[in-house]
Design an enzyme around this catalytic site. Sequence first.
Site, short mmCIF file in Angstrom:
data_model
loop_
_atom_site.label_atom_id
_atom_site.label_comp_id
_atom_site.label_asym_id
_atom_site.label_seq_id
_atom_site.Cartn_x
_atom_site.Cartn_y
_atom_site.Cartn_z
N SER A 63 57.89 42.09 -70.15
CA SER A 63 58.66 41.17 -69.31
C SER A 63 59.76 40.52 -70.15
O SER A 63 59.58 40.31 -71.36
CB SER A 63 57.76 40.06 -68.75
N TYR A 95 51.83 33.28 -70.03
CA TYR A 95 52.26 34.61 -69.57
C TYR A 95 53.29 35.19 -70.54
O TYR A 95 53.19 36.36 -70.95
CB TYR A 95 52.85 34.48 -68.16
P1 NAP Z 1 52.40 42.54 -58.15
O1 NAP Z 1 53.30 42.91 -57.05
O2 NAP Z 1 51.67 41.23 -58.10
O3 NAP Z 1 51.35 43.73 -58.38
C1 NAP Z 1 50.39 43.61 -59.39
C2 NAP Z 1 49.61 44.89 -59.49
O4 NAP Z 1 48.67 44.78 -60.57
C3 NAP Z 1 48.79 45.18 -58.24
O5 NAP Z 1 48.81 46.57 -58.03
C4 NAP Z 1 47.39 44.70 -58.61
O6 NAP Z 1 46.35 45.37 -57.93
C5 NAP Z 1 47.35 45.07 -60.08
N1 NAP Z 1 46.37 44.32 -60.86
C6 NAP Z 1 46.32 42.99 -61.13
N2 NAP Z 1 45.26 42.70 -61.91
C7 NAP Z 1 44.64 43.89 -62.14
C8 NAP Z 1 43.48 44.26 -62.88
N3 NAP Z 1 42.75 43.34 -63.55
N4 NAP Z 1 43.12 45.56 -62.91
C9 NAP Z 1 43.85 46.51 -62.26
N5 NAP Z 1 44.95 46.21 -61.55
C10 NAP Z 1 45.33 44.92 -61.48
O7 NAP Z 1 53.18 42.51 -59.56
P2 NAP Z 1 54.56 43.19 -60.03
O8 NAP Z 1 55.64 42.18 -59.87
O9 NAP Z 1 54.72 44.54 -59.48
O10 NAP Z 1 54.27 43.26 -61.60
C11 NAP Z 1 53.88 44.45 -62.24
C12 NAP Z 1 54.08 44.25 -63.73
O11 NAP Z 1 55.43 43.89 -63.97
C13 NAP Z 1 53.22 43.11 -64.31
O12 NAP Z 1 52.75 43.46 -65.59
C14 NAP Z 1 54.21 41.96 -64.42
O13 NAP Z 1 53.87 41.04 -65.43
C15 NAP Z 1 55.49 42.72 -64.75
N6 NAP Z 1 56.70 41.97 -64.46
C16 NAP Z 1 57.04 41.64 -63.18
C17 NAP Z 1 58.19 40.90 -62.95
C18 NAP Z 1 58.64 40.50 -61.59
O14 NAP Z 1 59.59 39.69 -61.47
N7 NAP Z 1 58.06 41.01 -60.53
C19 NAP Z 1 58.99 40.50 -64.04
C20 NAP Z 1 58.60 40.85 -65.32
C21 NAP Z 1 57.46 41.59 -65.52
P3 NAP Z 1 45.78 44.88 -56.47
O15 NAP Z 1 46.81 45.36 -55.48
O16 NAP Z 1 44.49 45.57 -56.30
O17 NAP Z 1 45.71 43.40 -56.51
#
Ligand code: NAP
Length: 247
Positions: free
Chosen positions: A142, A156
């Site tokens: 991130s 985080y």
């Molecule tokens: P999201 O929409 O909240 O999706 C999170 C995903 O992770 C879901 O598929 C969830 O599964 C899964 N998950 C959470 N805890 C888990 C666990 N213990 N074991 C297995 N799966 C798990 O998040 P996102 O925004 O796509 O983020 C994905 C990645 O990008 C993360 O690492 C986040 O830190 C990073 N990121 C996101 C942003 C942003 O602005 N969105 C920015 C920087 C970095 P379920 O569906 O089963 O809950």
Amino acid sequence: MAHLVVTGGSRGIGAAVCRLAGARGWAVTVNYRDDAAAAEATASAIRAAGGRAVVVKGDVTREADVIALFDEAARAFGPVTHVVANAGIVAPASKFADMTAERMRRVIDVNVMGTLLTAREAARRLSTVRGGPGGAIVIVSSMASRLGSPDEYIDYAASKGALDTLTIGLAREIAAEGVRVNAVRPGLIDTEIHASGGAPDRAARLGAAAPLGRAGTAEEAAGAVLWLLSDAASYTTGSFIDVSGGR
Ligand code: NAP
């Protein structure tokens, strides 16, 4: 044959990675923890577009689940060649001084331990020295690792800093074993993660102040992941792509 495992492939950036890879003809193993319907929807979309996908439930904080994920993936489509360690969480915005130990431990457990376990299993299975096919790993870090997330979630940000260091070390350790390791650092991407942190409008609100003037989409983050996984990135390892609108 390319076979991709994506942790947290049910929703958001992980789901976009799965769909893009499926459309490119890769077999895709979609991992999730809770949201079975979303994981099935991701896999169904891949199959509807003519691709191949399976869904595997598992919590990346549990070693046995991570091992079982790779075992089930291999049973479905043969050797795993590509891995995206994407699963991650945030907690509600808070001053650092007010954070509970329980909250910090949970964030570190999912984001750091979950990714360490995923990357370790990937290294074991992909390494040509260990009998694997070689391949590529992408860690989803991130921009928070560089910005520190003051007033929101320093825990985080610190967890993502650990992932940047993991990327550098693992890339150097297994480069000669046929495995490339890189990271993508998304900025403000419009997914459900912001709602899970109590601020559903966060990406749109803060994204407007990014140099590109908006939040990014999950597909825009996924595009960078797919490039790093692809042979077009064959001389790229230990590297980072910031997908943050210039932020
Ligand atoms: P999201 O929409 O909240 O999706 C999170 C995903 O992770 C879901 O598929 C969830 O599964 C899964 N998950 C959470 N805890 C888990 C666990 N213990 N074991 C297995 N799966 C798990 O998040 P996102 O925004 O796509 O983020 C994905 C990645 O990008 C993360 O690492 C986040 O830190 C990073 N990121 C996101 C942003 C942003 O602005 N969105 C920015 C920087 C970095 P379920 O569906 O089963 O809950």
